[in-house]
Enzyme design. Structure first.
Site, PDB file in Angstrom:
ATOM      1  N   TYR A  51      -1.221  -0.099  10.432  1.00  0.00           N
ATOM      2  CA  TYR A  51      -1.370  -0.648   9.082  1.00  0.00           C
ATOM      3  C   TYR A  51      -0.184  -0.238   8.210  1.00  0.00           C
ATOM      4  O   TYR A  51       0.364  -1.049   7.456  1.00  0.00           O
ATOM      5  CB  TYR A  51      -2.677  -0.155   8.479  1.00  0.00           C
ATOM      6  N   SER A  66       0.836  -1.201   0.000  1.00  0.00           N
ATOM      7  CA  SER A  66       0.000   0.000   0.000  1.00  0.00           C
ATOM      8  C   SER A  66       0.869   1.247   0.000  1.00  0.00           C
ATOM      9  O   SER A  66       1.957   1.267   0.602  1.00  0.00           O
ATOM     10  CB  SER A  66      -0.897   0.011   1.242  1.00  0.00           C
TER      11      SER A  66
END
Length: 261
Positions: free
Chosen positions: A156, A145
């Site tokens: 995350y 990501s």
């Protein structure tokens, strides 16, 4: 739809294949000739496998908890037993569970984010490597990501930073074994509402504000000032999985409209 092309004769595992990007990867890979093992905890993955088979493709659904090594080993064993040796692994499991400034994360929430977005890729690579090493051939594509530089999802981001480091180090370690390892750093991606949400809890007004800030920052950081589509992510993932990328390994390719993460 004809089922033949660049993945003909290849066995591919796609994790997180019940919905979103994983579903898109599985459908297109099968349309291009791959025999696909679709892996997910959600039973929705059965429907995706059935969709492929009804269109003339080859697919199986595998239910596994990839936050555990046992789940990853089960995934590889099921794929190998039914479809043959695994040629390609697409590690797609992951995703932000909570969205808030780091100081508001509880200890168990931080651990849950890491388990969700790093361990499935670690375990998936570990489970598939022995077979690839033995055959001196294999391709791994990890879905990372651009959120390694973003707001309100630090755990995350840390997990996806780990995926990037894993990608580079594993490629370095196993290039001599004929194994390529690359990653796609996905940007903001438009997708249908999740049938199985990552976080089943009700979102508070404050949490909605924090999440909206993520959306605004993602659009602002993109040179194109928009979210991408599932197809735009799938195309790059399958390029890296194919022989067209035969001289690429250890690379993290950002697909975020110019946001490099």
């Amino acid at each position: 739809m004809a089922y033949a092309s660049r993945f003909a004769g290849r066995t591919m595992i796609v994790t997180g294949a019940a919905q979103g990007i994983g579903r898109g990867v599985a459908l297109r890979a099968a349309a291009e000739g791959a025999s696909v093992a679709l892996v997910d905890r959600a039973t929705l993955v059965d429907e995706v496998a059935a969709e492929i088979v009804s269109a003339g493709g080859t697919a199986i659904a595998v239910h596994a908890d990839l936050e555990t090594f046992a789940g990853a080993r089960h995934m590889v064993a099921a794929a190998t037993e039914t479809l043959g040796a695994v040629d390609i692994l697409v590690n797609n499991v992951g995703g932000t569970i909570w969205a808030k400034p780091y100081e508001h994360y509880a200890e168990d929430e931080i651990e849950a984010e890491i388990r969700r977005s790093l361990f499935p890729t670690l375990w998936g690579c570990r489970a598939v490597l022995p077979g690839m090493i033995a055959r001196r051939s294999g391709t791994i594509v990890n879905v990372s990501s651009i959120a390694t530089r973003s707001i309100h999802r630090v755990p995350y981001a840390a997990a996806k930073g780990g995926v990037n480091a894993l990608t580079a180090s594993l490629a370095f370690e196993h290039a001599g074994d004929g194994i390529r390892v690359n990653a796609v750093a996905t940007g903001g991606t438009e997708a249908p509402p999740r049938k199985v949400p990552r976080n089943a809890g009700m979102q508070s007004d404050q949490e909605a504000v924090w999440y909206r800030a993520i959306v605004d920052q993602t659009v602002s950081s993109s040179l194109m000032h928009r979210y991408g589509s599932i197809d735009e992510q799938v195309g790059v993932i399958l390029f890296l999985a194919s022989d067209e990328a035969s001289y690429m390994t250890g690379t993290v390719v950002p697909v975020g409209g110019g946001d490099l993460g």
